[in-house]
Design a protein around this motif. Structure first.
Motif, PDB file in Angstrom:
ATOM      1  N   ALA A 179      -8.608  30.606   9.428  1.00 47.77           N
ATOM      2  CA  ALA A 179      -7.644  31.128   8.458  1.00 47.77           C
ATOM      3  C   ALA A 179      -6.379  31.600   9.167  1.00 47.77           C
ATOM      4  O   ALA A 179      -6.386  31.871  10.367  1.00 47.77           O
ATOM      5  N   TYR A 180      -5.303  31.722   8.420  1.00 47.19           N
ATOM      6  CA  TYR A 180      -4.073  32.307   8.941  1.00 47.19           C
ATOM      7  C   TYR A 180      -4.025  33.770   8.511  1.00 47.19           C
ATOM      8  O   TYR A 180      -4.850  34.234   7.716  1.00 47.19           O
ATOM      9  N   GLY A 181      -3.074  34.509   9.062  1.00 44.66           N
ATOM     10  CA  GLY A 181      -3.019  35.962   8.888  1.00 44.66           C
ATOM     11  C   GLY A 181      -3.127  36.464   7.463  1.00 44.66           C
ATOM     12  O   GLY A 181      -3.937  37.338   7.166  1.00 44.66           O
ATOM     13  N   ARG A 215       2.401  27.908  10.227  1.00 41.80           N
ATOM     14  CA  ARG A 215       1.419  28.999  10.199  1.00 41.80           C
ATOM     15  C   ARG A 215       0.495  28.873  11.400  1.00 41.80           C
ATOM     16  O   ARG A 215       0.119  27.771  11.793  1.00 41.80           O
ATOM     17  N   LYS A 216       0.115  30.035  11.925  1.00 48.43           N
ATOM     18  CA  LYS A 216      -0.871  30.055  13.000  1.00 48.43           C
ATOM     19  C   LYS A 216      -2.247  30.211  12.352  1.00 48.43           C
ATOM     20  O   LYS A 216      -2.520  31.220  11.719  1.00 48.43           O
ATOM     21  N   VAL A 217      -3.076  29.183  12.497  1.00 50.65           N
ATOM     22  CA  VAL A 217      -4.422  29.218  11.935  1.00 50.65           C
ATOM     23  C   VAL A 217      -5.382  29.576  13.070  1.00 50.65           C
ATOM     24  O   VAL A 217      -5.400  28.933  14.123  1.00 50.65           O
ATOM     25  N   TYR A 218      -6.155  30.612  12.837  1.00 55.05           N
ATOM     26  CA  TYR A 218      -7.080  31.139  13.837  1.00 55.05           C
ATOM     27  C   TYR A 218      -8.486  30.639  13.543  1.00 55.05           C
ATOM     28  O   TYR A 218      -8.917  30.652  12.395  1.00 55.05           O
ATOM     29  N   SER A 219      -9.180  30.215  14.589  1.00 56.31           N
ATOM     30  CA  SER A 219     -10.580  29.828  14.439  1.00 56.31           C
ATOM     31  C   SER A 219     -11.389  30.448  15.573  1.00 56.31           C
ATOM     32  O   SER A 219     -10.887  30.623  16.690  1.00 56.31           O
ATOM     33  N   GLU A 276      -4.069  27.196  16.096  1.00 51.12           N
ATOM     34  CA  GLU A 276      -3.410  25.922  15.823  1.00 51.12           C
ATOM     35  C   GLU A 276      -2.248  26.189  14.879  1.00 51.12           C
ATOM     36  O   GLU A 276      -2.403  26.883  13.878  1.00 51.12           O
ATOM     37  N   LYS A 277      -1.095  25.633  15.216  1.00 50.42           N
ATOM     38  CA  LYS A 277       0.061  25.789  14.328  1.00 50.42           C
ATOM     39  C   LYS A 277       0.050  24.644  13.326  1.00 50.42           C
ATOM     40  O   LYS A 277       0.006  23.479  13.684  1.00 50.42           O
ATOM     41  N   LEU A 329      -3.892  42.907  15.402  1.00 51.59           N
ATOM     42  CA  LEU A 329      -5.243  42.609  15.869  1.00 51.59           C
ATOM     43  C   LEU A 329      -5.359  41.131  16.251  1.00 51.59           C
ATOM     44  O   LEU A 329      -5.980  40.789  17.262  1.00 51.59           O
ATOM     45  N   LEU A 330      -4.773  40.248  15.456  1.00 46.74           N
ATOM     46  CA  LEU A 330      -4.828  38.814  15.753  1.00 46.74           C
ATOM     47  C   LEU A 330      -4.170  38.504  17.095  1.00 46.74           C
ATOM     48  O   LEU A 330      -4.669  37.679  17.870  1.00 46.74           O
ATOM     49  N   ILE A 331      -3.077  39.169  17.395  1.00 47.88           N
ATOM     50  CA  ILE A 331      -2.415  38.982  18.691  1.00 47.88           C
ATOM     51  C   ILE A 331      -3.352  39.414  19.816  1.00 47.88           C
ATOM     52  O   ILE A 331      -3.501  38.713  20.822  1.00 47.88           O
ATOM     53  N   ARG A 332      -4.026  40.548  19.629  1.00 45.83           N
ATOM     54  CA  ARG A 332      -4.954  41.054  20.658  1.00 45.83           C
ATOM     55  C   ARG A 332      -6.122  40.100  20.882  1.00 45.83           C
ATOM     56  O   ARG A 332      -6.468  39.789  22.021  1.00 45.83           O
ATOM     57  N   ILE A 333      -6.745  39.620  19.798  1.00 45.21           N
ATOM     58  CA  ILE A 333      -7.913  38.760  19.991  1.00 45.21           C
ATOM     59  C   ILE A 333      -7.501  37.380  20.522  1.00 45.21           C
ATOM     60  O   ILE A 333      -8.284  36.741  21.226  1.00 45.21           O
ATOM     61  N   GLU A 334      -6.280  36.967  20.222  1.00 42.79           N
ATOM     62  CA  GLU A 334      -5.776  35.716  20.800  1.00 42.79           C
ATOM     63  C   GLU A 334      -5.586  35.890  22.306  1.00 42.79           C
ATOM     64  O   GLU A 334      -6.023  35.042  23.092  1.00 42.79           O
TER      65      GLU A 334
END
Length: 116
Positions: free
Chosen positions: A26-28, A74-78, A64-65, A51-56
Motif C-alpha cells: 500500500a501507499y501512505g 506514489r511510493k507503494v510499500y511492501s 516501488e514508485k 514511520l514509513l521513512i524509518r522502516i524504509e
C-alpha cells in the motif's frame, strides 16, 4: 487521545503498520485509511509518513514508485523478508506481553485472600 494511549501506540505502531503491509502492499494514504478502518482513528497521516521513512531506511519494506493519475508517482510499500522477520518478532513480543499483563491484571483485580 489520552497521553498514555499515545505513548503505547508509539511503541507498537511500527509493528501495526508492518502487519497492515503483510496483508497487501500500500501507499501512505492507503495505510492511514486501513489504520482508521482498524480502529486507530487518531493516528495522524504525518505520523504514518514519518514511520514509513524509518522502516524504509531500516530495510523492513521494499518501495516501488507507481505513476499516479493525480500528482507525482506514489511510493507503494511492501513487506520484505526482513520486515516479515521483524513482524514475527513483534507478534512474539506482543504475545508475551499480552500473557504476562493478563496474569498481572488478574492478580490486581482478584488478589489472593490472606490466609487462603
Amino acid at each position: 487521545m489520552a497521553k498514555q494511549m499515545t505513548e503505547m501506540l508509539k511503541g507498537t505502531l511500527e509493528g501495526i503498520v508492518l502487519a497492515i503491509l503483510a496483508l497487501k502492499p500500500a501507499y501512505g494514504y492507503e495505510i492511514t485509511a486501513r489504520l482508521r478502518e482498524a480502529g486507530f482513528s487518531d493516528i495522524a497521516e504525518g505520523t504514518v509518513y514519518a514511520l514509513l521513512i524509518r522502516i524504509e531506511k531500516r530495510g523492513l519494506v521494499d518501495v516501488e514508485k507507481i505513476s499516479s493519475e493525480k500528482g507525482p508517482p506514489r511510493k507503494v510499500y511492501s513487506l520484505n523478508l526482513r520486515g516479515s522477520e521483524y513482524l514475527a518478532e513483534f507478534w512474539s513480543s506482543w504475545s508475551f506481553l499480552e500473557e504476562h499483563l493478563g496474569r498481572l491484571r488478574q492478580l490486581v483485580e482478584n488478589p489472593p485472600q490472606e490466609g487462603a
